[in-house]
Design a protein around this motif. Sequence first.
Motif, PDB file in Angstrom:
ATOM      1  N   VAL A 215       0.854  -1.196   0.000  1.00 19.78           N
ATOM      2  CA  VAL A 215       0.000   0.000   0.000  1.00 19.78           C
ATOM      3  C   VAL A 215       0.885   1.239   0.000  1.00 19.78           C
ATOM      4  N   ALA A 216       0.633   2.151  -0.924  1.00 24.03           N
ATOM      5  CA  ALA A 216       1.327   3.440  -0.940  1.00 24.03           C
ATOM      6  C   ALA A 216       0.463   4.454  -0.198  1.00 24.03           C
ATOM      7  N   GLU A 217       1.091   5.222   0.689  1.00 22.74           N
ATOM      8  CA  GLU A 217       0.348   6.157   1.528  1.00 22.74           C
ATOM      9  C   GLU A 217       0.920   7.573   1.427  1.00 22.74           C
ATOM     10  N   SER A 218       0.051   8.538   1.335  1.00 21.51           N
ATOM     11  CA  SER A 218       0.386   9.963   1.414  1.00 21.51           C
ATOM     12  C   SER A 218       1.045  10.494   0.141  1.00 21.51           C
ATOM     13  N   GLY A 219       0.674  11.712  -0.194  1.00 22.70           N
ATOM     14  CA  GLY A 219       1.323  12.425  -1.282  1.00 22.70           C
ATOM     15  C   GLY A 219       0.855  12.059  -2.672  1.00 22.70           C
ATOM     16  N   ILE A 220      -0.158  11.194  -2.778  1.00 16.20           N
ATOM     17  CA  ILE A 220      -0.673  10.818  -4.098  1.00 16.20           C
ATOM     18  C   ILE A 220      -1.707  11.857  -4.514  1.00 16.20           C
ATOM     19  N   THR A 221      -1.442  12.530  -5.620  1.00 16.98           N
ATOM     20  CA  THR A 221      -2.331  13.613  -6.042  1.00 16.98           C
ATOM     21  C   THR A 221      -2.905  13.424  -7.436  1.00 16.98           C
ATOM     22  N   GLY A 222      -2.385  12.462  -8.197  1.00 23.00           N
ATOM     23  CA  GLY A 222      -2.856  12.291  -9.572  1.00 23.00           C
ATOM     24  C   GLY A 222      -2.998  10.840  -9.977  1.00 23.00           C
ATOM     25  N   THR A 223      -3.756  10.614 -11.038  1.00 23.65           N
ATOM     26  CA  THR A 223      -3.973   9.246 -11.528  1.00 23.65           C
ATOM     27  C   THR A 223      -2.701   8.658 -12.124  1.00 23.65           C
ATOM     28  N   ASN A 224      -1.844   9.495 -12.672  1.00 20.22           N
ATOM     29  CA  ASN A 224      -0.581   8.995 -13.229  1.00 20.22           C
ATOM     30  C   ASN A 224       0.257   8.294 -12.171  1.00 20.22           C
ATOM     31  N   GLU A 225       0.234   8.854 -10.966  1.00 21.44           N
ATOM     32  CA  GLU A 225       1.004   8.263  -9.871  1.00 21.44           C
ATOM     33  C   GLU A 225       0.480   6.877  -9.512  1.00 21.44           C
ATOM     34  N   ILE A 226      -0.841   6.709  -9.533  1.00 17.35           N
ATOM     35  CA  ILE A 226      -1.410   5.397  -9.231  1.00 17.35           C
ATOM     36  C   ILE A 226      -1.024   4.385 -10.304  1.00 17.35           C
ATOM     37  N   VAL A 227      -1.070   4.781 -11.558  1.00 21.28           N
ATOM     38  CA  VAL A 227      -0.662   3.878 -12.644  1.00 21.28           C
ATOM     39  C   VAL A 227       0.787   3.439 -12.445  1.00 21.28           C
ATOM     40  N   GLN A 228       1.651   4.381 -12.122  1.00 22.76           N
ATOM     41  CA  GLN A 228       3.067   4.067 -11.909  1.00 22.76           C
ATOM     42  C   GLN A 228       3.267   3.183 -10.680  1.00 22.76           C
ATOM     43  N   LEU A 229       2.506   3.450  -9.629  1.00 19.94           N
ATOM     44  CA  LEU A 229       2.611   2.645  -8.407  1.00 19.94           C
ATOM     45  C   LEU A 229       2.099   1.221  -8.647  1.00 19.94           C
ATOM     46  N   LYS A 230       1.041   1.091  -9.421  1.00 19.74           N
ATOM     47  CA  LYS A 230       0.557  -0.245  -9.798  1.00 19.74           C
ATOM     48  C   LYS A 230       1.648  -1.008 -10.540  1.00 19.74           C
ATOM     49  N   GLN A 231       2.312  -0.331 -11.451  1.00 19.26           N
ATOM     50  CA  GLN A 231       3.377  -0.966 -12.226  1.00 19.26           C
ATOM     51  C   GLN A 231       4.552  -1.357 -11.336  1.00 19.26           C
ATOM     52  N   ALA A 232       4.703  -0.662 -10.208  1.00 17.55           N
ATOM     53  CA  ALA A 232       5.765  -0.975  -9.253  1.00 17.55           C
ATOM     54  C   ALA A 232       5.360  -2.078  -8.282  1.00 17.55           C
TER      55      ALA A 232
END
Length: 267
Positions: A215-232
């Motif tokens: 789980v990634a927590e804090s500082g997520i402000t955009g959908t691009n970040e979620i896509v990148q985090l999913k890929q990670a």
Amino acid sequence: MANILAEIVAHKHIEVGERKKFRSAQSLEQSQLFQRSVYSMRAFLKAPGKTGIIAEFKRKSPSKGIINDKVTVEQVTTAYAKFGASALSVLTDTNYFGGSTDDVLQARNVNNIPILRKDFIVDEYQIIEARAMGADVILLIAECLTKAEIDQFSTLANNLGMEVLLEVHSATQLEKITEHVHLVGVNNRDLTTFTVDINRSFELAKLIPSSKYKVAESGITGTNEIVQLKQAGFDGFLIGENFMKNANPAQAFEAFSHALTQQLATV
């Protein structure tokens, strides 16, 4: 900023001691919600039609002050659930975050998805309390707990049917992961300074055991970040301030969820 975490934890020990005087653990165990079947956050993070977002209800914070104290728990959390949140995170700390145990109770009354009790757990009493208020998941913070305490608290939560999200901020804290920790959250916010760096999630992702949900927590402000985090390799994304800072958090979440769904469809 001074070490606010140490201040919060010291206050929390006093606060829990006072709550124990008001209501015993045995009394909590007799409550109706204590007997309910819990929802699995891990299952909901992977469920079809869900975003993987753990959407948070938070009125204020030590670093930001008042974020939003005009909306109700019911208004916001029901919209979170309606528009695809996998789970809810509800702050119950009063002194520093403006929350209460009633917030979880209200969210539980109107939602059928997992609820994380977001607080600073320093005593087994709080875990029993979380079960009694209808929470499905508890947060343990590696920064302020020993590995022995994490093992003790996570074992109790597991025995009560609850899941455990262990929050870490550094590679050394990963050594505190124990058997009954089900999810590992990387907090991109340093709890001693409250500075945020989302790269912390990317740095630690590959070090988290594959058997644990990420789980990634804090500082997520955009959908691009979620896509990148999913890929990670991340399964969940805890987001609160990004929605709560809006006058209408429900509307903000709906728009974000819709944009995320569209973006993921093209990846």
